[in-house]
Design a protein around this motif. Sequence first.
Motif, PDB file in Angstrom:
ATOM      1  N   HIS A 148       1.180   0.668   6.270  1.00  0.00           N
ATOM      2  CA  HIS A 148       1.117  -0.790   6.315  1.00  0.00           C
ATOM      3  C   HIS A 148      -0.068  -1.262   7.157  1.00  0.00           C
ATOM      4  N   LEU A 149      -0.368  -0.557   8.230  1.00  0.00           N
ATOM      5  CA  LEU A 149      -1.549  -0.913   9.019  1.00  0.00           C
ATOM      6  C   LEU A 149      -2.823  -0.756   8.201  1.00  0.00           C
ATOM      7  N   ALA A 150      -2.862   0.275   7.346  1.00  0.00           N
ATOM      8  CA  ALA A 150      -4.023   0.455   6.471  1.00  0.00           C
ATOM      9  C   ALA A 150      -4.158  -0.708   5.503  1.00  0.00           C
ATOM     10  N   MET A 151      -3.019  -1.226   5.009  1.00  0.00           N
ATOM     11  CA  MET A 151      -3.084  -2.372   4.101  1.00  0.00           C
ATOM     12  C   MET A 151      -3.531  -3.638   4.823  1.00  0.00           C
TER      13      MET A 151
ATOM     14  N   SER B  88      16.116   4.551   1.520  1.00  0.00           N
ATOM     15  CA  SER B  88      15.036   4.979   0.621  1.00  0.00           C
ATOM     16  C   SER B  88      14.482   3.808  -0.178  1.00  0.00           C
ATOM     17  N   CYS B  89      15.351   3.003  -0.757  1.00  0.00           N
ATOM     18  CA  CYS B  89      14.891   1.851  -1.536  1.00  0.00           C
ATOM     19  C   CYS B  89      14.237   0.806  -0.643  1.00  0.00           C
ATOM     20  N   ALA B  90      14.700   0.708   0.597  1.00  0.00           N
ATOM     21  CA  ALA B  90      14.095  -0.249   1.528  1.00  0.00           C
ATOM     22  C   ALA B  90      12.643   0.125   1.803  1.00  0.00           C
ATOM     23  N   ARG B  91      12.367   1.408   1.971  1.00  0.00           N
ATOM     24  CA  ARG B  91      10.982   1.836   2.203  1.00  0.00           C
ATOM     25  C   ARG B  91      10.101   1.532   0.993  1.00  0.00           C
TER      26      ARG B  91
ATOM     27  N   ASN C 289      14.938   4.603  10.681  1.00  0.00           N
ATOM     28  CA  ASN C 289      13.760   4.665  11.539  1.00  0.00           C
ATOM     29  C   ASN C 289      12.500   4.756  10.682  1.00  0.00           C
ATOM     30  N   PHE C 290      11.725   3.681  10.654  1.00  0.00           N
ATOM     31  CA  PHE C 290      10.451   3.707   9.936  1.00  0.00           C
ATOM     32  C   PHE C 290       9.452   4.463  10.810  1.00  0.00           C
ATOM     33  N   GLY C 291       9.115   5.678  10.388  1.00  0.00           N
ATOM     34  CA  GLY C 291       8.285   6.556  11.198  1.00  0.00           C
ATOM     35  C   GLY C 291       6.826   6.138  11.257  1.00  0.00           C
ATOM     36  N   LEU C 292       6.039   6.953  11.960  1.00  0.00           N
ATOM     37  CA  LEU C 292       4.620   6.658  12.168  1.00  0.00           C
ATOM     38  C   LEU C 292       3.860   6.609  10.852  1.00  0.00           C
ATOM     39  N   VAL C 293       4.170   7.526   9.938  1.00  0.00           N
ATOM     40  CA  VAL C 293       3.461   7.554   8.659  1.00  0.00           C
ATOM     41  C   VAL C 293       3.682   6.265   7.881  1.00  0.00           C
ATOM     42  N   GLU C 294       4.942   5.792   7.859  1.00  0.00           N
ATOM     43  CA  GLU C 294       5.245   4.544   7.154  1.00  0.00           C
ATOM     44  C   GLU C 294       4.468   3.373   7.758  1.00  0.00           C
TER      45      GLU C 294
ATOM     46  N   PHE D 213       6.941  -1.173   0.988  1.00  0.00           N
ATOM     47  CA  PHE D 213       5.591  -0.802   0.574  1.00  0.00           C
ATOM     48  C   PHE D 213       5.118  -1.672  -0.585  1.00  0.00           C
ATOM     49  N   ARG D 214       6.020  -1.892  -1.564  1.00  0.00           N
ATOM     50  CA  ARG D 214       5.649  -2.708  -2.729  1.00  0.00           C
ATOM     51  C   ARG D 214       5.308  -4.140  -2.320  1.00  0.00           C
ATOM     52  N   SER D 215       6.130  -4.726  -1.463  1.00  0.00           N
ATOM     53  CA  SER D 215       5.891  -6.102  -1.030  1.00  0.00           C
ATOM     54  C   SER D 215       4.603  -6.221  -0.223  1.00  0.00           C
ATOM     55  N   SER D 216       4.335  -5.235   0.621  1.00  0.00           N
ATOM     56  CA  SER D 216       3.087  -5.263   1.402  1.00  0.00           C
ATOM     57  C   SER D 216       1.878  -5.071   0.509  1.00  0.00           C
TER      58      SER D 216
END
Length: 442
Positions: A244-247, A126-129, A235-240, A133-136
């Motif tokens: 990042h692709l949007a960023m 959870s913290c990794a996700r 597993n970083f899913g499609l939504v995750e 996101f924060r780093s990206s």
Amino acid sequence: MQNSDPRGLYAVIGVSPVATAEEIKNAFRRRAKETHPDTSSNPSATLFQQVNAAYKILSDPEARAEYDSSGYQASAEEVRHKQLDPVCCSRCKQATAQPRYVVFRRVYSFILATIRTPVQGIFCASCARKEAFRSSLITMCTGWWGVPWGPIYTIGVILGNGFGGEYSKEAEERLTWYNCLAFLSRGNVDLAYSLAQMSRKASDPEISSRATELSRELEKTGVDPKRSRLKNPWNFGLVERLKHLAMVAAVPLVVAGIFMQDQIASWWTGRPVPRPSYTSTYTPPPRTTKAVPAKIVPVTNACSTRPRNGDALDGYGNAISSQGHVLEIRNGSGGPAIVKVRDSFSNRTIASFYISDNAAAEYPGIPDGSYRIQYAVGDELRSDCRSFFNTAAVGQFPNVERLQTERTSTQIITQHLTYTLYAVASGNVRPQSLSMEAFDAP
């Protein structure tokens, strides 16, 4: 915990095991200055060497990951005599069954300089996700603006974060096996069995063999293999990944939107987009372009109602087409001017316009076709209000203008022609001479 700093390297530099790369660098500089023989009041060669050795490991993301995970080792003997603390997430400080040592990255650009800095530690999923996101997000805001590496690093880092960051499989296997023994020491045999099953696939043969032996022993005690299974939370899913692709695409889309706002407005409203063509600059003939003094003009035969700047004199109505081309005339020739648009094939006058001295006008709605642009500069208009008593310059621009509307699935693209009637030192057009009779022809 001693596990997070097994050899005291963080303590030597004077930071906590969760310190950032920047904090470690600043602490190293301070400690090096305090212990260096040339800058310290209490120099210590031994301590100075320890500080440098510690920084060499902690400043390298891979070496630091290896060091941090090396503290989590245990033996079967320790399990029998004491309880072990499970591995905790370095962010939320909560025990996690499936920890992972991950390195995320951020990019900071300063026009001509671009740096990548790691953000690393032991994370729960959870913290990794959240950190990914924060780093990206930080990278999206601060990474694009460096030349030339800013965009390249930014795209790579955001995509890397979106796919789970960088991690060592060997370090993850050590953490998993340690947690297996920790939960076993605390009597949680089902969770210990699940982690032992995962550790059986470890690349380290010692961990694999010990995990296989432990699994068999726990099965003999009655552990149900079907009930003791863990889902993989990493597993970083499609939504995750889509986040990042949007960023990755956000800043380029904003920049493109700024430079293509006319096209976007055209697509949104359905109106055509004028396409700038070029500016033709008139270089006048050597004689003066100043109007003849009014006293020699036969005023009695003058135009009774002087046209206003931009008025059409012949063959033109602004409502010809709302989606035609645009003709812009800028008059700085020293007197009023009449501009004619002639069909290049039939030489027929399509339209003529009156332009006041030091004025400009636009004529939208010019239809597709091939045209020549002619001009006359003079003084007072005759009674027909379509010709001058005295002309200072008559000519035509040498190029034939071929106007053609382009249509795509989303927009209509037209041309915008600009003609300037005054002398420019670097003018790129030399008009052709023209007789007054040719200019007055219908």
